[in-house]
Design a protein around this motif. Structure first.
Motif, short mmCIF file in Angstrom:
data_model
loop_
_atom_site.label_atom_id
_atom_site.label_comp_id
_atom_site.label_asym_id
_atom_site.label_seq_id
_atom_site.Cartn_x
_atom_site.Cartn_y
_atom_site.Cartn_z
N UNK A 162 0.84 -1.22 0.00
CA UNK A 162 0.00 0.00 0.00
C UNK A 162 0.86 1.26 0.00
N UNK A 163 1.96 1.23 0.75
CA UNK A 163 2.81 2.42 0.87
C UNK A 163 3.71 2.62 -0.36
N UNK A 164 3.95 1.55 -1.12
CA UNK A 164 4.85 1.63 -2.27
C UNK A 164 4.16 1.01 -3.49
N UNK A 165 3.15 1.66 -4.02
CA UNK A 165 2.36 1.06 -5.11
C UNK A 165 3.13 0.88 -6.41
N UNK A 166 4.27 1.55 -6.57
CA UNK A 166 5.04 1.42 -7.79
C UNK A 166 6.16 0.38 -7.67
#
Length: 234
Positions: free
Chosen positions: A121-125
């Protein structure tokens, strides 16, 4: 008087007394010897071992194989989807986390329950690739988030690759691994051999250029996982 002049009965008494004296002196000698000898202590080896999760490290294992730090990650390594289709690792535009794991491993389960869903969720990429490399059955109980690593290993027998896929389908339905950037795979036998994973889990952080930046042979907490993402964002 000589010994031959003594009556037979007296001879028996005399010989018995000498024998008793000899035995007595031998007993005293053994006792004194044992008292003077240095004391040695034998300690039984512990029948249990304690797992200490490893913090992220920039030092590669001695035989890193295709996962050597500073080298391109093995993007083309053969993998299968949980439905049995041939595939390979997914790659994120900002970076990739690969966790080589076992379905039965409580430490792997902790990552999949408490760490990777939040990191996704915090690093969607970023892509988070979870790869089962252990042909052994069982699904772990990860335990609570705090204190960490207090769950239980799962129990099961040897599995074929098709059975590993079935186990991981059940695993995914048990764990919150539904984020679009989380990908779950099974490693066929050639990949299991090529990667030669010696610790469950083993986690690799790969930068956007596709280069292995860090590896940690052990589970990580949320704080340690965040450090992996930050250090590999290059």
């Amino acid at each position: 008087m000589v010994f031959s002049d003594i009556s037979p009965s007296a001879r028996r008494w005399l010989l018995g007394g000498v024998g008793a004296a000899i035995v007595g002196w031998m007993g005293i000698g053994f006792t004194v010897g044992a008292w003077l000898a240095p004391t040695s202590r034998v300690t039984a080896a512990s029948s249990t071992s304690t797992f200490h999760p490893t913090t992220p490290s920039a030092t590669p294992p001695s035989s890193a194989g295709p996962w050597t730090i500073g080298q391109t990650a093995p993007w083309s390594a053969p993998l299968t989807t949980l439905s049995g289709h041939a595939t390979h690792l997914a790659r994120g535009s900002h970076g990739t986390i690969v966790m080589a794991m076992a379905s039965w491993c409580l430490f792997c389960g902790y990552e999949d329950r408490w760490v990777w869903p939040q990191m996704a969720r915090e690093h969607p990429h970023w892509a988070i690739d979870i790869v089962d490399v252990s042909p052994q059955g069982g699904i772990a109980d990860p335990g609570p988030q705090n204190p960490p690593f207090h769950g239980h290993d799962g129990v099961g027998g040897p599995l074929t690759v098709a059975q590993m896929q079935a186990t991981m389908r059940q695993y995914v339905s048990t764990y919150p691994l539904q984020a679009a950037n989380i990908h779950v795979y099974v490693a066929p036998s050639p990949t299991q051999s090529a990667w030669h994973i010696g610790s469950f889990p083993t986690i690799y952080a790969i930068n956007r250029q596709g280069i292995v930046q860090q590896t940690t042979p052990g589970a990580v907490t949320l704080t340690q996982a965040a450090a992996l993402f930050g250090a590999s964002h290059a």
